[in-house]
Design an enzyme around this catalytic site. Structure first.
Site, short mmCIF file in Angstrom:
data_model
loop_
_atom_site.label_atom_id
_atom_site.label_comp_id
_atom_site.label_asym_id
_atom_site.label_seq_id
_atom_site.Cartn_x
_atom_site.Cartn_y
_atom_site.Cartn_z
CD GLU A 116 -13.30 -27.15 -13.96
OE1 GLU A 116 -14.32 -27.36 -13.30
OE2 GLU A 116 -12.76 -28.01 -14.68
CG HIS B 211 -11.87 -31.53 -17.16
ND1 HIS B 211 -11.11 -32.23 -16.25
CD2 HIS B 211 -12.89 -30.97 -16.46
CE1 HIS B 211 -11.66 -32.10 -15.05
NE2 HIS B 211 -12.74 -31.35 -15.15
P1 PGA Z 1 -15.70 -31.10 -8.85
O1 PGA Z 1 -15.24 -31.19 -10.37
O2 PGA Z 1 -16.92 -30.23 -8.80
O3 PGA Z 1 -15.98 -32.53 -8.45
O4 PGA Z 1 -14.58 -30.52 -8.07
C1 PGA Z 1 -15.28 -30.07 -11.22
C2 PGA Z 1 -14.78 -30.41 -12.59
O5 PGA Z 1 -13.88 -31.25 -12.72
O6 PGA Z 1 -15.25 -29.86 -13.59
#
Ligand code: PGA
Length: 257
Positions: free
Chosen positions: A167, A95
């Site tokens: 992401e 992450h």
């Molecule tokens: P968020 O986070 O939906 O709050 O933007 C997503 C993540 O960090 O996996």
């Protein structure tokens, strides 16, 4: 056909008590969950409570990290054996908060991916560029690097079962999501890279999610896209009703395709 998958990442939110409250409010919709796979990744302290309630249901349990060793003198870390014991099926790895705040490298993340498979935990490998990298036109380069290094020496059989989450770092927790077109463009490219560098069949089978400010109001747009198979949801997964709406939207989006 790839089955859509929506995953809640609770990050460092929710005490055990708050986890219990979420569970009490979250509808166990068997029919919906047979069409959309659902997993919840709570804090380590809430794993047991959440796991016990969802055991023998369609909701899967996931962890947010592991240390790539079975046991040993690693103060403050958590072993894959312990996560398995609590009933985890998935584990979030790489992450961006761990890459950027805790300086995790691609090679360390690769060790974790291998260790997860060794213990029958399916990795949810997160990749994505920062705003600065995007502005410099480096999105592709960064994502390709993170995929190739993070998935080095993994069996193709295993690769097909895991989940990848694209992401963009600038979209996480910012309220500013990537547009569905932007996300689709990068995810399609990721699929091509996997096909060319790892395996064609894996590229077809692997589920790739979008993550970053996903909410009930925008999930359908993402799910209409051919290459987007679901979402990794942070903030909007903390309330049972909004998380449930996102899961419903994930089914709706694919139906309207
Ligand atoms: P968020 O986070 O939906 O709050 O933007 C997503 C993540 O960090 O996996």
């Amino acid at each position: 056909m790839r089955k859509p998958i929506i995953i809640a990442n609770w990050k460092m939110y929710k005490t055990v008590e708050e986890g219990r409250k979420f569970i009490a409010e979250f509808p166990l919709d068997k029919e919906l969950f047979s069409e959309v796979e659902v997993a919840i990744c709570p804090t380590f302290t809430a794993l047991q409570t959440v796991g016990e309630v969802f055991r023998n249901t369609d909701v899967k349990l996931g962890a947010q990290n592991l240390y790539p060793v079975d046991e040993g003198a690693f103060t403050g870390e958590i072993s894959p054996v312990m996560l398995k014991e609590l009933g985890c099926s998935y584990v979030i790895l790489g992450h961006s908060e761990r890459r950027h705040i805790l300086n995790e490298t691609d090679s360390f993340i690769n060790r974790k991916v291998k260790c997860a498979f060794k213990h029958e935990l399916l990795p949810i490998l997160c990749i994505g560029e920062t705003l600065e990298e995007r502005q410099k036109g480096k999105t592709e380069e960064v994502c390709i690097h993170q995929i190739i290094e993070g998935l080095e020496d993994i069996d193709t059989k295993d690769l097909a079962r895991m989940v990848l989450a694209y992401e963009p770092v600038w979209a996480i927790g910012s309220g500013i999501n990537a547009s569905a077109d932007e996300a689709e463009e990068t995810i399609a490219l990721i699929r091509d890279v996997i096909g060319e560098n790892l395996d064609k069949e894996v590229a077809e089978k692997m589920r790739i999610q979008y993550g970053g400010s996903v909410k009930p109001g925008n999930i359908k747009e993402f799910m209409k896209k051919e290459n987007i198979d679901g979402a990794l949801v942070g903030g909007a997964s903390l309330k049972a009703d909004s998380f449930y709406e996102i899961i419903k939207g994930a089914r709706g989006g694919k139906e309207e395709e």
